[in-house]
Motif scaffolding. Structure first.
Motif, PDB file in Angstrom:
ATOM      1  N   GLY A  77       0.815  -1.215   0.000  1.00 17.13           N
ATOM      2  CA  GLY A  77       0.000   0.000   0.000  1.00 17.13           C
ATOM      3  C   GLY A  77       0.846   1.261   0.000  1.00 17.13           C
ATOM      4  O   GLY A  77       0.504   2.255  -0.663  1.00 17.13           O
ATOM      5  N   GLU A  80       2.139   1.797  -3.467  1.00 22.23           N
ATOM      6  CA  GLU A  80       1.028   2.318  -4.281  1.00 22.23           C
ATOM      7  C   GLU A  80       0.857   3.818  -4.047  1.00 22.23           C
ATOM      8  O   GLU A  80       0.655   4.594  -4.992  1.00 22.23           O
ATOM      9  CB  GLU A  80      -0.263   1.587  -3.928  1.00 22.23           C
ATOM     10  CG  GLU A  80      -0.331   0.146  -4.387  1.00 22.23           C
ATOM     11  CD  GLU A  80      -0.773   0.026  -5.843  1.00 22.23           C
ATOM     12  OE1 GLU A  80      -1.014   1.063  -6.485  1.00 22.23           O
ATOM     13  OE2 GLU A  80      -0.855  -1.113  -6.326  1.00 22.23           O
ATOM     14  N   ASN A  81       0.938   4.226  -2.782  1.00 20.98           N
ATOM     15  CA  ASN A  81       0.801   5.653  -2.463  1.00 20.98           C
ATOM     16  C   ASN A  81       1.941   6.467  -3.071  1.00 20.98           C
ATOM     17  O   ASN A  81       1.718   7.573  -3.586  1.00 20.98           O
ATOM     18  CB  ASN A  81       0.763   5.851  -0.947  1.00 20.98           C
ATOM     19  CG  ASN A  81      -0.512   5.351  -0.313  1.00 20.98           C
ATOM     20  OD1 ASN A  81      -1.537   5.214  -0.988  1.00 20.98           O
ATOM     21  ND2 ASN A  81      -0.475   5.055   0.976  1.00 20.98           N
ATOM     22  N   ILE A  83       3.587   5.767  -5.757  1.00 17.15           N
ATOM     23  CA  ILE A  83       3.326   5.848  -7.197  1.00 17.15           C
ATOM     24  C   ILE A  83       2.278   6.928  -7.469  1.00 17.15           C
ATOM     25  O   ILE A  83       2.429   7.760  -8.373  1.00 17.15           O
ATOM     26  CB  ILE A  83       2.861   4.483  -7.745  1.00 17.15           C
ATOM     27  CG1 ILE A  83       3.990   3.445  -7.640  1.00 17.15           C
ATOM     28  CG2 ILE A  83       2.400   4.615  -9.204  1.00 17.15           C
ATOM     29  CD1 ILE A  83       3.547   2.015  -7.930  1.00 17.15           C
ATOM     30  N   SER A  84       1.218   6.929  -6.654  1.00 15.15           N
ATOM     31  CA  SER A  84       0.116   7.879  -6.852  1.00 15.15           C
ATOM     32  C   SER A  84       0.552   9.325  -6.690  1.00 15.15           C
ATOM     33  O   SER A  84       0.098  10.208  -7.427  1.00 15.15           O
ATOM     34  CB  SER A  84      -1.022   7.570  -5.871  1.00 15.15           C
ATOM     35  OG  SER A  84      -1.566   6.293  -6.120  1.00 15.15           O
ATOM     36  N   ALA A 103       5.096  -5.178  -6.693  1.00 13.55           N
ATOM     37  CA  ALA A 103       5.019  -3.751  -6.385  1.00 13.55           C
ATOM     38  C   ALA A 103       6.209  -3.011  -6.976  1.00 13.55           C
ATOM     39  O   ALA A 103       6.081  -1.894  -7.495  1.00 13.55           O
ATOM     40  CB  ALA A 103       4.957  -3.538  -4.868  1.00 13.55           C
ATOM     41  N   LYS A 106       5.631  -2.653 -10.718  1.00 12.17           N
ATOM     42  CA  LYS A 106       4.639  -1.615 -11.011  1.00 12.17           C
ATOM     43  C   LYS A 106       5.253  -0.227 -10.900  1.00 12.17           C
ATOM     44  O   LYS A 106       5.000   0.647 -11.735  1.00 12.17           O
ATOM     45  CB  LYS A 106       3.449  -1.743 -10.062  1.00 12.17           C
ATOM     46  CG  LYS A 106       2.327  -0.752 -10.368  1.00 12.17           C
ATOM     47  CD  LYS A 106       1.090  -1.019  -9.514  1.00 12.17           C
ATOM     48  CE  LYS A 106      -0.033  -0.068  -9.890  1.00 12.17           C
ATOM     49  NZ  LYS A 106      -1.255  -0.337  -9.084  1.00 12.17           N
TER      50      LYS A 106
END
Length: 325
Positions: A77, A80-81, A83-84, A103, A106
């Protein structure tokens, strides 16, 4: 030249090359940092190494630091954050070196440079870490050398299955297995790489085994917790070795009657600073000569602790070494 001097010189070269040999990265660049646990003082030092390297190379960069608490889902997570919010570099202390691969992939597909530090991370652009096999071997060779006749009952107090810990245990086992007089009575207890875990698992082990001759703890917080368990149960027939060379253990090594006798010291500040410098180079198209950079540990013992300075964090050392012949 000492191992530390060579390392600091390499960091200095990377940092000074980054400042003079490549253009400054874009203003407001974002850097994400995720570590196993911010409750471990070791990671406070790695984070300072990263922060000082950022100040040197990318002074206008914004840093976001997160603690995964050794939870793979949580670290997914966090990546992901990162990346965002448009991170350009992710500094990754992987909870699981293999399972983190999707991860990492990605993030790299999003154009982000992923730099592993302290532990392996499958698919990372580069990883900088201690030679943990050697660290475990050095700590356990001390056990062999200080057991009468090289014989005795030994406990390996284990931890989370991150690459650094797996490698340390492998290095320790290789050394101990060469000595048939040594009996490893336990090696499967996960003390969570923490002082609290060392205390809890140590209490259980001491209750289970009426006599132990030596203990290898996978890091210093675990060793400190193990020693506390021994003190509470009035057990002092064994000694403890570990890995980290932390300030707390350096102090313990100097104390008369301490059960902790040796620790294979790391350089968390230098490791993390070098990792970030290499990451900046990758952003600018400079591929490192090797995808994995190993830093040699130094065994600190009760015999040589008086001259040991743990975990130096002075950034001026980097600049001074970089300007020396």
């Amino acid at each position: 030249m000492s191992t530390r001097s060579r390392l600091v010189g390499a960091i200095a070269a990377a940092l000074i090359w980054g400042a003079a040999g490549v253009p400054a990265l874009a203003a407001e660049m974002k850097v994400g940092v995720t570590v196993g646990s911010l409750g471990n003082p070791y990671y406070a030092v790695t984070n300072k190494g990263i922060a000082d390297a950022v100040a040197r190379l990318t002074p206008r960069a914004a840093i976001s630091v997160a603690s995964a608490d050794y939870d793979l889902g949580k670290q997914f997570g966090q990546i992901e954050n990162f990346i965002s919010f448009g991170a350009r570099i992710i500094m990754l202390n992987a909870v699981d070196p293999v399972a983190i691969a999707p991860a990492v992939a990605k993030a790299r597909r999003a154009g982000i440079t992923v730099v592993g530090f302290d532990v392996a991370a499958q698919g990372a652009d580069v990883t900088v870490m201690t030679d943990n096999v050697k660290a475990g071997a050095e700590a356990c060779q001390y056990i062999v050398d200080h057991l009468p006749g090289g014989k005795g009952k030994v406990v390996i107090l284990n931890g989370p299955p991150i690459s650094a810990i797996v490698d340390r245990v492998a290095g320790c086992r290789k050394v101990l297995s060469a000595h048939p007089g040594i009996d490893i009575v336990s090696s499967d207890q996960n003390a969570s790489a923490s002082r609290e875990g060392g205390l809890a698992k140590g209490t259980g082990l001491l209750t289970r085994f009426p006599k132990i001759d030596a203990i290898f703890a996978i890091n210093d917080p675990t060793a400190i917790g193990m020693e506390l368990a021994a003190r509470q149960l009035h057990r002092d027939e064994f000694f403890i070795t570990s890995v980290d060379g932390s300030p707390d253990v350096a102090k313990a090594l100097r104390a008369p009657g301490a059960l902790i006798r040796a620790s294979a010291a790391q350089d968390p500040y230098g490791m993390a600073a070098k990792a970030y410098a290499l990451g900046v180079g990758i952003v600018h198209g400079r591929k490192p000569p090797s995808p994995v950079v190993l830093i040699e540990p130094t065994l600190v013992t009760s015999e040589n602790a008086a001259t040991y300075v743990p975990w130096k964090t002075d950034p001026s050392i980097i600049e001074q070494e970089g300007t020396s012949p």
